[in-house]
Design an enzyme around this catalytic site. Structure first.
Site, mmCIF file in Angstrom:
data_model
loop_
_atom_site.group_PDB
_atom_site.id
_atom_site.type_symbol
_atom_site.label_atom_id
_atom_site.label_comp_id
_atom_site.label_asym_id
_atom_site.label_seq_id
_atom_site.Cartn_x
_atom_site.Cartn_y
_atom_site.Cartn_z
ATOM 1 C CG ASN A 1 51.494 -15.110 -10.832
ATOM 2 O OD1 ASN A 1 52.642 -15.479 -10.587
ATOM 3 N ND2 ASN A 1 50.616 -14.803 -9.883
ATOM 4 C CD GLU B 1 41.623 -5.809 -11.498
ATOM 5 O OE1 GLU B 1 42.020 -6.542 -12.430
ATOM 6 O OE2 GLU B 1 41.417 -4.592 -11.629
ATOM 7 C CG LEU B 2 47.443 -10.433 -5.598
ATOM 8 C CD1 LEU B 2 48.760 -10.369 -6.361
ATOM 9 C CD2 LEU B 2 47.657 -10.186 -4.118
ATOM 10 C CG ASP B 3 47.299 -14.219 -6.998
ATOM 11 O OD1 ASP B 3 48.166 -14.213 -7.890
ATOM 12 O OD2 ASP B 3 47.575 -14.304 -5.790
ATOM 13 C CG ASP B 4 40.188 -11.449 -10.063
ATOM 14 O OD1 ASP B 4 39.676 -12.550 -9.818
ATOM 15 O OD2 ASP B 4 39.527 -10.443 -10.399
#
Length: 279
Positions: free
Chosen positions: A185, A221-224
């Site tokens: 991403n 985990e979002l954007d982690d």
């Protein structure tokens, strides 16, 4: 064949020698080697690139015997093999267009086999490059059905890597787990300070002096996820929100392409929440 060996294991004496002896026994020639010891994690990480005239399956069988005493996690790749890449995109097309152009110019060691989107905005652009475009919209607010259809599409495409080129939907955990360390991403580097809508406008209001972009592996985990590539760019009071956003889009495209290249060239080793990038 040019091969790339990636490994991680508890740090101890004899690892480098064992790997070198393996290559020598296969009549191989090492052309590139890099390594890193992390004392805090008690881990040794190494990437070795070598030329060899032997079948990949036979080499993997031989190296398994070398790896076992060191408790190695390892992978051995043929660098001539071209990965199958699927791109997911929403309405913002700058990263998509950049990747399509780079693939067309043979700048990426992989083949873009499909592009999927929850909008039809970029269908014509994708078709110009001769790549199949798949529309996967959310019908009647049935999010689960859309996610299931997307998962089935990725499986049908036999993707080796999934790239979220500004795909603006949060993917479910079951899907990100299925593509663990095979899904990348990109986002701006204002997180967590300017999460949500209008990040560049709010960054301008705050008077930031640098903007940046981060490419990482996707996790539940979002954007982690573990970071693969990052870059920053100095800005000033002369940069209004529109100019900040334009410069940010350029940076996002470059950083995402770099992360995709590093992954496809098998230059990234993930350990914990971190990566070692041997470039």
């Amino acid at each position: 064949m040019r091969a790339a060996l990636l490994l991680r294991c508890p740090d101890r004496p004899g690892i480098v020698g064992a790997v070198g002896n393996f290559v020598a026994a296969a009549n191989g020639n090492i052309v590139e080697a890099d390594q890193h010891s992390d004392p805090a994690a008690d881990l040794f990480l190494q990437r070795v690139e070598f030329d060899v005239d032997a079948p990949l399956d036979a080499l993997r069988k031989e190296f398994a015997a070398v790896a076992a005493p060191f408790a190695m996690d390892w992978a051995l790749h043929d660098l001539a093999a071209r990965a199958r890449v699927v791109i997911l995109v929403s309405k913002q097309g700058h990263c998509l267009a950049d990747l399509l152009a780079r693939a067309h110019l043979a700048e990426l060691p992989g083949d873009i086999v499909a592009v999927a989107s929850n909008h039809a905005t970029h269908a014509e652009l994708v078709e110009r490059f001769g790549v199949p475009f798949h529309s996967v919209p959310e019908m009647n607010e049935d999010r689960e059905a859309q996610e299931q259809a997307l998962g089935e599409l990725l499986t049908e495409c036999a993707a080796d890597l999934v790239v979220l080129a500004r795909y603006m939907r949060v993917l479910p955990g079951w899907l990100t787990d299925q593509w663990r360390e095979r899904m990348i991403n990109i986002h701006h580097s204002f997180l967590p300070s300017f999460a949500g809508a209008r990040p560049y406008a709010r960054a301008h209001e705050r008077g930031v002096k640098v903007i940046g972009a981060t490419a990482h592996y996707v996790t539940a985990e979002l954007d982690d996820g573990p970071i693969i590539a990052q870059q920053v760019l100095p800005v000033s009071h002369r940069d209004d929100p529109a100019r900040l956003e334009r410069r940010g889009r350029d940076l996002e495209a470059v950083v995402l392409a770099e992360a995709v290249r590093l992954h496809l060239e098998h230059r990234v080793i993930v350990y914990g929440r971190r990566t070692a990038v041997f470039d």
